[in-house]
Scaffold this active site. Structure first.
Site, PDB file in Angstrom:
ATOM      1  N   ARG A 254     -10.091 -11.642   2.150  1.00  0.00           N
ATOM      2  CA  ARG A 254     -10.921 -12.725   1.612  1.00  0.00           C
ATOM      3  C   ARG A 254     -10.204 -14.072   1.681  1.00  0.00           C
ATOM      4  O   ARG A 254     -10.844 -15.113   1.756  1.00  0.00           O
ATOM      5  CB  ARG A 254     -11.359 -12.367   0.176  1.00  0.00           C
ATOM      6  CG  ARG A 254     -10.212 -12.181  -0.765  1.00  0.00           C
ATOM      7  CD  ARG A 254     -10.624 -11.436  -2.039  1.00  0.00           C
ATOM      8  NE  ARG A 254     -10.744  -9.995  -1.817  1.00  0.00           N
ATOM      9  CZ  ARG A 254     -11.108  -9.128  -2.765  1.00  0.00           C
ATOM     10  NH1 ARG A 254     -11.405  -9.567  -3.980  1.00  0.00           N
ATOM     11  NH2 ARG A 254     -11.182  -7.843  -2.502  1.00  0.00           N
TER      12      ARG A 254
ATOM     13  N   LYS B  70       0.850  -1.197   0.000  1.00  0.00           N
ATOM     14  CA  LYS B  70       0.000   0.000   0.000  1.00  0.00           C
ATOM     15  C   LYS B  70       0.883   1.242   0.000  1.00  0.00           C
ATOM     16  O   LYS B  70       2.020   1.195   0.469  1.00  0.00           O
ATOM     17  CB  LYS B  70      -0.863   0.026   1.270  1.00  0.00           C
ATOM     18  CG  LYS B  70      -1.978  -0.979   1.321  1.00  0.00           C
ATOM     19  CD  LYS B  70      -2.772  -0.821   2.617  1.00  0.00           C
ATOM     20  CE  LYS B  70      -3.892  -1.836   2.722  1.00  0.00           C
ATOM     21  NZ  LYS B  70      -4.948  -1.686   1.708  1.00  0.00           N
TER      22      LYS B  70
HETATM   23  N1  BES Z   1      -8.061  -3.834   4.542  1.00  0.00           N
HETATM   24  C1  BES Z   1      -8.248  -3.435   3.188  1.00  0.00           C
HETATM   25  C2  BES Z   1      -9.576  -2.698   2.980  1.00  0.00           C
HETATM   26  C3  BES Z   1      -9.717  -1.386   3.676  1.00  0.00           C
HETATM   27  C4  BES Z   1      -9.429  -0.207   3.016  1.00  0.00           C
HETATM   28  C5  BES Z   1     -10.190  -1.308   4.965  1.00  0.00           C
HETATM   29  C6  BES Z   1      -9.579   1.002   3.653  1.00  0.00           C
HETATM   30  C7  BES Z   1     -10.338  -0.109   5.609  1.00  0.00           C
HETATM   31  C8  BES Z   1     -10.047   1.049   4.967  1.00  0.00           C
HETATM   32  C9  BES Z   1      -8.247  -4.659   2.291  1.00  0.00           C
HETATM   33  O1  BES Z   1      -7.423  -5.690   2.701  1.00  0.00           O
HETATM   34  C10 BES Z   1      -7.725  -4.209   0.972  1.00  0.00           C
HETATM   35  O2  BES Z   1      -6.601  -3.841   0.893  1.00  0.00           O
HETATM   36  N2  BES Z   1      -8.580  -4.263  -0.049  1.00  0.00           N
HETATM   37  C11 BES Z   1      -8.193  -3.862  -1.353  1.00  0.00           C
HETATM   38  C12 BES Z   1      -8.737  -4.893  -2.320  1.00  0.00           C
HETATM   39  C13 BES Z   1      -8.187  -4.764  -3.705  1.00  0.00           C
HETATM   40  C14 BES Z   1      -6.698  -5.041  -3.728  1.00  0.00           C
HETATM   41  C15 BES Z   1      -8.912  -5.740  -4.606  1.00  0.00           C
HETATM   42  C16 BES Z   1      -8.804  -2.494  -1.634  1.00  0.00           C
HETATM   43  O3  BES Z   1      -9.902  -2.209  -1.149  1.00  0.00           O
HETATM   44  O4  BES Z   1      -8.162  -1.696  -2.286  1.00  0.00           O
HETATM   45 MN    MN Z   2      -5.432  -5.467   2.030  1.00  0.00          MN
END
Ligand code: BES
Ligand code: MN
Ligand code: ZN
Length: 512
Positions: free
Chosen positions: A368, A289
């Site tokens: 997931r 990230k």
């Molecule tokens: N933990 C994150 C989702 C999240 C984002 C929670 C902001 C709280 C605040 C999750 O693991 C994630 O990174 N999801 C990705 C999925 C994508 C890579 C398909 C996302 O939402 O960008």
């Molecule tokens: Mn994630």
């Protein structure tokens, strides 16, 4: 480590008429009302109220508040009147917020004891069409939530604390059902405090084993059965999707399993299984990230926190003789998602517990992966009547619904509807989103049965669809994506974790 000790919480007690004594009494006024409308009852113990000069500039408007002072020697020598605005525009949500703000203001004034005039409260309840018991529950909870603070990592302060909230009762209102309703709110507050603490704690103080330790303590306190599976045991369960996420970190994964078999559960009733995402830190893994805001990912275990918080609440309810009709099972997969020499790489393929293979396209879609194995574990081991998961799963959920709301998914629209309407009634905002089969093409992989994410479009929907592929066809499954509801900053929620889900899950636990 205990972040919020019991004694940090405000106590809620009752005073019967004739025994009222408090540093300050709270009453409610609508626009244009004066002492005789708003404080009709308080005046019996605080006769000075009707002539308090502070009324002069008070209009009862929304967000308006006045402090009235009487002779210091009286049993009640201060009163705070909360303006609620026009009767037609009144709503319970505003009333909770206004009360929360008022309670925090009393704390900031340095008061120790406050009271709430129940007749003034019930009068507003009648206008809202809500009974005094339900209103007392909401206001008691609002007081607790407004006073929450996460100070475990700060220098101790010795500022005085608001210690007690009294419900100032008259003879007609001194019912057991009112006390029960307040005790219910206290049980909810305990679970929400715990969930907030778990999620607010930094990742270095809330590792998977720290969380498991906390779960053990909760289980021991309330007599729940608790199993903690370590890496070897997780391997033995074939939870390879879960392990693929954990691999990049030196912190070992844990699978926490709680079992609550309530005293008077219906004989032979199948359990309700609650599964919560427990990523104690989500860096994204190799699909790293951006650094801005990454610290917030210490809260990526908010789903697991909601499940453990729910168990705390259920335990407290049990102490008050309130028991759900079915056994409740909690399953919390816990690990860190980090990059490193041992981390899973984009393109890696793993066989999940159900035997399906998954091509991991993006290591940041890790929630997931741990959930599919935890769902499969819960289903295989416990054959639940209802299987519910809750997770901070997709940023796309915030894009769809805005901040502060959760998406609710189920192949059974009526079941999702029920969760949504109960959630909203409990001020956990929720909205149903579809589980559309045609989007499955987004998850087609050249190399494996499925890939772990699709395009940017409908990101929350494809995530839900992915989970569904690992849940049995005839299980009553509900998925709650709380990624946009895990943080807040408002009168009932000092900046940080919300404890979202505890109320909805507790309510859901009582499903027949
Ligand atoms: N933990 C994150 C989702 C999240 C984002 C929670 C902001 C709280 C605040 C999750 O693991 C994630 O990174 N999801 C990705 C999925 C994508 C890579 C398909 C996302 O939402 O960008
Ligand atoms: Mn994630
Ligand atoms: Zn995550």
């Amino acid at each position: 480590m205990n972040f919020t000790a019991d004694e940090m919480m405000i106590d809620i007690e009752f005073q019967i008429q004739g025994q009222w004594k408090t540093d300050l009494a709270v009453a409610f006024a609508l626009e244009g009302e004066g002492a005789d409308d708003a404080c009709h009852f308080t005046q019996t113990a605080a006769p000075w109220l009707s002539i308090a000069p502070q009324w002069r500039d008070f209009g009862g408007k929304k967000d308006e508040r006045v402090l009235l002072y009487g002779p210091p020697a009286m049993d009640i020598s201060r009163c705070m009147v909360i303006g609620l605005g026009k009767s037609e525009e009144l709503c319970l949500e505003d009333m909770r917020m206004a009360f929360g703000k008022a309670v925090a203001a009393c704390r900031d004034l340095g008061l120790e004891h406050i009271g709430i005039d129940i007749v003034s409260m019930a009068r507003i309840g009648a206008k809202l069409g809500i009974g005094k018991d339900s209103l007392a529950r909401e206001l008691a909870l609002a007081a607790k939530l407004a006073l929450y603070s996460f100070t475990a990592f700060k220098k101790k302060s010795d500022t005085p604390r608001l210690r007690k909230l009294f419900f100032l009762l008259d003879d007609d209102f001194c019912s057991d059902s009112l006390k029960q309703a307040v005790r219910f709110a206290e049980a909810e507050a305990c679970g929400i405090y715990l969930a907030r603490d778990l999620a607010n704690a930094p990742a270095n103080a809330m590792t998977p084993s720290d969380f498991a330790e906390k779960a053990r303590q909760v289980a021991q306190y309330h007599n729940f059965a608790c199993k903690v599976l370590d890496e070897e045991e997780i391997k033995a369960e074939n939870m390879n999707a879960f392990l693929a996420v954990a691999k990049g970190s030196a912190e070992k994964p844990r699978l926490v399993v709680l079992e609550y078999r309530p005293q008077n559960a219906v004989q032979g009733a199948a359990p309700i299984a609650l599964v919560g995402k427990g990523i104690t830190f989500d860096s994204g893994g190799i699909s790293l990230k951006p650094s801005a805001g990454m610290e917030e990912m210490k809260g990526d275990m908010s789903g697991a926190a909601a499940v453990l918080g729910t168990f705390e609440t259920l335990g407290r309810l049990g102490m008050n003789g309130v028991f759900p009709p079915r056994p409740i099972i909690g399953v919390m997969p816990l690990c860190e998602n980090l990059p490193g020499g041992t981390a899973t790489k984009p393109g890696d393929i793993v066989f999940a517990k159900t035997g399906k293979s998954v091509e991991i396209i993006n290591t940041d879609a890790e929630g997931r992966l741990i959930l599919i194995d935890a769902l499969a574990y819960a289903e295989e081991r416990y054959k639940p009547e209802y299987l519910l998961d809750i997770a901070t799963l997709t940023g796309a959920c915030a894009v769809a619904l805005g901040e502060g709301a959760a998406g609710v998914f189920s192949s059974d629209g009526k079941l999702a509807d029920r969760v949504v309407s109960r959630g909203n009634a409990l001020f956990e905002r929720a909205w149903q989103l579809p589980v559309w089969k045609h989007l499955i093409k987004e998850l087609k992989s050249n190399a494996a049965d499925l890939k772990n994410c699709g395009s940017r479009y409908g990101g929350s929907l494809t995530a839900a669809l992915f989970l569904k592929e690992f849940v049995g066809k005839d299980v009553n499954w509900v998925h709650i994506d709380m990624a946009a509801a895990d943080n807040a900053d408002n009168a009932l929620n000092p900046k940080g974790a919300t404890g979202f889900g505890v109320r909805t899950l507790t309510d859901f636990s009582f499903t027949e």
